[in-house]
Design a protein around this motif. Structure first.
Motif, PDB file in Angstrom:
ATOM      1  N   ALA A 151       7.922  13.036   7.239  1.00  0.00           N
ATOM      2  CA  ALA A 151       8.151  11.293   6.769  1.00  0.00           C
ATOM      3  C   ALA A 151       6.401  10.918   6.791  1.00  0.00           C
ATOM      4  N   GLY A 152       6.741   9.376   6.047  1.00  0.00           N
ATOM      5  CA  GLY A 152       5.397   8.688   6.203  1.00  0.00           C
ATOM      6  C   GLY A 152       4.633   8.781   4.645  1.00  0.00           C
ATOM      7  N   ASP A 153       5.397  10.320   4.687  1.00  0.00           N
ATOM      8  CA  ASP A 153       4.419  10.295   2.488  1.00  0.00           C
ATOM      9  C   ASP A 153       5.395   9.309   1.842  1.00  0.00           C
ATOM     10  N   VAL A 154       3.702   9.099   0.844  1.00  0.00           N
ATOM     11  CA  VAL A 154       3.609   7.413   0.110  1.00  0.00           C
ATOM     12  C   VAL A 154       4.323   7.782  -0.995  1.00  0.00           C
ATOM     13  N   LEU A 155       5.309   7.834  -2.045  1.00  0.00           N
ATOM     14  CA  LEU A 155       6.161   8.234  -2.862  1.00  0.00           C
ATOM     15  C   LEU A 155       6.681   7.224  -3.676  1.00  0.00           C
ATOM     16  N   GLY A 156       6.807   6.078  -3.323  1.00  0.00           N
ATOM     17  CA  GLY A 156       6.398   5.179  -4.711  1.00  0.00           C
ATOM     18  C   GLY A 156       6.262   3.558  -4.392  1.00  0.00           C
ATOM     19  N   GLU A 157       6.624   2.391  -4.518  1.00  0.00           N
ATOM     20  CA  GLU A 157       6.181   1.173  -4.537  1.00  0.00           C
ATOM     21  C   GLU A 157       7.722   0.000  -4.791  1.00  0.00           C
ATOM     22  N   GLY A 168       4.998  -9.295  -2.659  1.00  0.00           N
ATOM     23  CA  GLY A 168       4.074  -8.496  -2.283  1.00  0.00           C
ATOM     24  C   GLY A 168       4.819  -7.195  -3.202  1.00  0.00           C
ATOM     25  N   THR A 169       4.488  -6.752  -2.526  1.00  0.00           N
ATOM     26  CA  THR A 169       4.053  -5.266  -3.283  1.00  0.00           C
ATOM     27  C   THR A 169       4.012  -4.378  -2.321  1.00  0.00           C
TER      28      THR A 169
END
Length: 489
Positions: free
Chosen positions: A369-375, A386-387
């Motif tokens: 949980a919290g792993d960055v998978l996209g934007e 914003g992004t």
């Protein structure tokens, strides 16, 4: 005297930053209040969005708003270490040059000694014209030299409609600017803490000097000083700075800021008028326009989350996972903006990028949980709000069985393994070919040997038969030959 040192590279960066920050965004008017100002800007200080823009590039006389640039140059000199706030300066003989008898003043006399800090407070709090002359001459060696630096700095900040002839804004047909240029100058000035402190000071006590008793300065800005000597009745609890200005040619001018509920605004009004109310008091358009604009924004706009951290954005497929085949993602941080209260957030465009899909590689467990998978990027009508990263909402555990099967498949799909396997197959094929060829040669040799033995045996048989025949012929008795002959007779 110490002179201002200009660092071209830094100033170029500042100029480009200010140019690209201006007016890139616009907010729909939503029935903004009518203004008496000849020119006006109401801007969001965080985004640069303009709620109101009126005659922003029109020529205007700035009056005492000029002092914003004068003080900015002094603040920059202090920050560079060229001068110190504690420097004691003697007012020059020409400090009253160009001033009318009724010009705003702190009653500074030639020969009077004060610190640079107190001259700055005189300029910003009491709007003292003579203080600006002293500051300019101390920093640059002459008033004319300092005015040249003012014009140079204005140009560096991206000002295209500004030409100044004095340090304080005294009337001069060649001393002019625009609302947009004042926005550029003030935006830069408010980046400096010392300037913010100076322009937000309601009152200031100046200690006694060699030529004066203690002075009690009162800020002319009625928004922050309820006891303003000129503009009482306009105190606004959310307001801060910046500067008032007035001449007959300029009209009533005001630059200010205000902050409420996370919304930070800058308001510039130029060329306003003053009108007598029914009760005999005076309504100054610069203050009434400014208050109308602030109240309008704070009543009709609010800081809203276009995307919140609790919103589930989408589900991303996951391989090798136990008990699931996907994971939901959310925004790592919210994307917020000052928007009309009635704005429909569903009309804002969402551009979602999932890194595994973009890169053509399947997302594999395990995932935390919290792993960055996209934007995700939010925009509307060409404006990007914003992004922010998209992160996994939960942990996704690895399936051991799937992992083993995947590992086996991956092992046999490995180019190295494929090459080794092909080499082994090729070696086995080669071995069997050689074995068959060897076996065929051995068989051929056996057949040849057998044929040779048969031929030899046949040869021996023929020879034996011939020998027997020969022996038989040679062994017949002569008598029998005679008997035969006699009988034939």
């Amino acid at each position: 005297m110490k002179k201002i040192k200009i660092i071209p590279f830094l100033l170029l960066i500042a100029m480009l930053a200010s140019v690209f920050a201006l007016g890139a965004l616009a907010v729909e008017p939503y029935d903004a209040p009518e203004l008496t100002a000849a020119a006006a800007i109401l801007a969001d200080m965080d985004t640069g969005a303009f709620y109101v823009s009126k005659n922003t590039e029109s020529k205007a006389y700035p009056a005492s708003l000029t002092k914003i640039l004068t003080v900015l140059l002094a603040v920059e000199a202090v920050e560079r270490g060229d001068v110190s706030l504690k420097d004691e300066i003697t007012a020059y003989d020409d400090c009253l040059t160009g001033l009318d008898e009724d010009a705003s003043s702190a009653d500074i006399k030639p020969g009077e000694v004060m610190t640079l800090e107190n001259y700055l407070y005189c300029a910003m709090v009491a709007s003292a014209n003579e203080a600006c002359n002293v500051i300019g001459e101390y920093l640059s060696g002459s008033i004319a030299g300092f005015v040249a630096l003012m014009n140079q700095r204005a140009e560096e900040l991206g000002c295209t409609g500004t030409h100044l002839t004095n340090t304080n804004g005294m009337p001069d047909e060649n001393h002019y600017t625009t609302a947009m240029d004042l926005y550029r100058i003030t935006t830069e000035a408010l980046k400096h803490d010392l300037f913010v402190t100076l322009c937000n000071t309601p009152t200031r006590t100046i200690p006694a000097t060699n030529k004066s008793e203690t002075r009690e300065l009162k800020n002319t800005n009625g928004l922050i000083n309820a006891d303003s000597p000129m503009y009482k009745g306009y105190f606004y609890e959310y307001a801060m700075g910046v500067k008032t200005g007035h001449t007959n040619d300029a009209g009533y001018c005001l630059i200010s800021t205000a902050e409420k509920d996370g919304i930070r605004l800058m308001c510039i009004v130029l060329g306003c008028t003053a009108k007598t109310r029914g009760n005999g008091t005076t309504d100054f358009g610069s203050f009434s326009d400014t208050l109308s604009l602030y109240r309008w924004v704070f009543s009709n706009f609010s800081m809203r989350d276009i995307v919140s951290t609790t919103e589930l954005i989408c589900e991303v497929p996951v391989s090798l996972a136990r008990d699931t085949d996907g994971v939901t993602v959310r925004a790592q941080s919210s994307i917020s903006a000052v928007l009309p209260n009635e704005a429909d957030l569903s009309t804002y465009q969402r551009d979602i990028v999932i890194y595994s899909e973009r890169d053509g590689e399947p997302l594999k467990a395990p995932i935390s949980a919290g792993d960055v998978l996209g934007e995700i990027t939010i925009s509307k009508d060409g404006v990007t709000y914003g992004t922010v990263p998209l992160v996994a909402t939960v942990d996704v555990e690895l399936s051991r069985g799937e992992f083993l099967r995947s590992s086996v498949r991956a092992f046999f799909r490995s180019p190295v393994v494929i090459i080794i396997t092909l080499l082994i197959v090729a070696a086995l094929v080669g071995y069997f070919v050689l074995l068959i060829r060897y076996s065929n040669r051995q068989k051929a040799k056996k057949r040849a040997a057998m044929q040779a033995r048969r031929a030899a045996a046949q040869q021996r048989d023929r020879q034996a038969r011939q020998q027997v025949l020969d022996e038989f012929r040679t062994a017949a008795p002569p008598e029998e030959k005679d008997t035969v002959s006699s009988s034939r007779k």
